[in-house]
Design an enzyme around this catalytic site. Structure first.
Site, PDB file in Angstrom:
ATOM      1  CG  HIS A   1      -0.510   5.624  -1.433  1.00 55.83           C
ATOM      2  ND1 HIS A   1      -1.489   4.918  -2.082  1.00 55.83           N
ATOM      3  CD2 HIS A   1      -0.740   5.439  -0.115  1.00 55.83           C
ATOM      4  CE1 HIS A   1      -2.290   4.346  -1.186  1.00 55.83           C
ATOM      5  NE2 HIS A   1      -1.843   4.630   0.015  1.00 55.83           N
TER       6      HIS A   1
ATOM      7  CG  HIS B   1      -6.246   3.276  -0.645  1.00 55.15           C
ATOM      8  ND1 HIS B   1      -6.553   4.605  -0.470  1.00 55.15           N
ATOM      9  CD2 HIS B   1      -5.162   3.029   0.137  1.00 55.15           C
ATOM     10  CE1 HIS B   1      -5.684   5.145   0.373  1.00 55.15           C
ATOM     11  NE2 HIS B   1      -4.826   4.205   0.749  1.00 55.15           N
TER      12      HIS B   1
ATOM     13  CD  GLU C   1      -2.955   1.331   2.169  1.00 56.99           C
ATOM     14  OE1 GLU C   1      -3.445   0.340   2.740  1.00 56.99           O
ATOM     15  OE2 GLU C   1      -3.161   2.508   2.513  1.00 56.99           O
TER      16      GLU C   1
ATOM     17  CG  ASP D   1      -1.173   4.211   4.022  1.00 58.51           C
ATOM     18  OD1 ASP D   1      -1.074   4.650   2.863  1.00 58.51           O
ATOM     19  OD2 ASP D   1      -2.195   4.358   4.713  1.00 58.51           O
TER      20      ASP D   1
HETATM   21 ZN    ZN Z   1      -2.997   4.333   1.756  1.00 57.08          ZN
END
Ligand code: ZN
Length: 333
Positions: free
Chosen positions: A10, A167, A8, A288
């Site tokens: 980005h 997401h 995850e 993340d």
């Molecule tokens: Zn995220």
């Protein structure tokens, strides 16, 4: 632990950062300038962090809402295609360190199928990351993924045998009076979780996984609260008649059709609860990045008091197997 896989993680391109979103983040998120810099960077800042903390491979996905927030279907398709091409070019230079999730313009289901297929078949992507509902034609017209218009999209994803990472994004604040005047509830503190957990329940209840039992959906943040609530949801549904097309309990779908990542939820009791609901075969490491700190995620995960076998599964091999990493890596381009 060396050799971790994170998924995850980005990135952004200049045309995926919506000016309104940018301004809102800048106004209430002190770290936004640094996060934005890291989102727009693919290599200079990212790779050293991965090396320092034992992350061997990252599957890159756009930030939220990006393509899902572009109301014009044609523009959404163009932005998705450009972002996918940009990241594919980067991945081709680092095929042992990076892979990609396709951005797909769900505003036009046929275009989404075309882009998904192109990304997986031609660019070697490992599935898709979709940022919740899509705004179609008008900012107030929102479409969730259980909508019947997406039946062919899900069938294609099942046939391609790659997952969809669901997401979070914020719910439409104009429709959520409970959030009014409490901006601290927005985003990843609270609104993301309830919005995404509800979206996931809609997918389960729609009968999607009865029609497509091989589909896999990935949820971040240790399942957006669902492992904690799933028994009660099934229990209450069983007590009162509900008009639900699904044939099985929600817990059955959570255990058979969902994978969870630890992204942004580095909390051992919460992990234990998730393990007790879905088992270590369906939990995967993630950070993340850049919204969370790589060091915090990795230090917590590397020092967890669990068996090395479970750490290895959650940190690496579950993802290697689900995303077929390694076997098709050389065919990335
Ligand atoms: Zn995220």
């Amino acid at each position: 632990m060396e050799g971790k896989v994170a998924l995850e993680e980005h990135f952004a391109t200049p045309d995926t950062i919506n000016p309104a979103h940018d301004a809102r983040y800048a106004s209430w998120f002190p770290a936004w300038p640094d996060i934005k810099r890291r989102l727009l960077d693919l290599q200079e800042l990212r790779l050293p962090e991965m090396d320092k903390h034992g992350i061997e491979m990252v599957i890159l996905g756009l930030h939220n809402p990006a393509v899902q927030g572009i109301t014009d279907p044609k523009q959404a398709a163009e932005v998705a295609r450009r972002a996918n091409d940009t990241v594919a070019e980067f991945i081709a230079k680092h095929p042992t360190r990076f892979a990609g999730f396709a951005a797909v313009p769900m505003q036009d289901p046929d275009a989404a199928i075309t882009e998904l297929t192109r990304c997986i078949k031609d660019l070697g992507f490992k599935g898709t990351m979709v940022n919740g509902f899509s705004q179609v034609g008008d900012p107030n017209n929102v479409v969730y993924l259980d909508d019947p218009r997406y039946e062919a999209f899900w069938a294609k994803l099942e046939q391609l045998d790659y997952p969809l990472y669901l997401h979070p994004r914020d719910p439409l604040l104009s429709r959520e009076p409970i959030l009014e005047g409490h901006s601290w509830l927005w985003g990843s503190a609270w609104a993301f979780g309830i919005e995404t957990a509800t979206h996931a329940l809609r997918l389960m209840a729609s009968g999607l996984f009865d029609r497509h039992p091989k589909l896999n959906v990935v949820l971040g943040h240790l399942g957006e609260g669902l492992p904690f609530m799933i028994w009660r949801i099934d229990h209450r549904i069983s007590q009162t008649p509900r008009n639900i097309p699904a044939k099985r309990k929600m817990a059955d779908y959570l255990g058979d059709n969902f994978y969870l990542t630890v992204s942004g939820n580095f909390r051992t009791p919460t992990l234990i609860d998730a393990i007790m609901e879905v088992g270590t075969d369906r939990i995967m490491f993630s950070v993340d990045y850049p919204f969370e700190k790589t060091e915090e995620a990795c230090t917590w995960f590397d020092e967890l008091h669990i068996s090395e076998r479970d750490r290895h599964k959650m940190g690496r091999t579950n993802a290697m197997s689900l995303f077929k990493l390694g076997s098709t890596r050389s065919a990335s381009r």
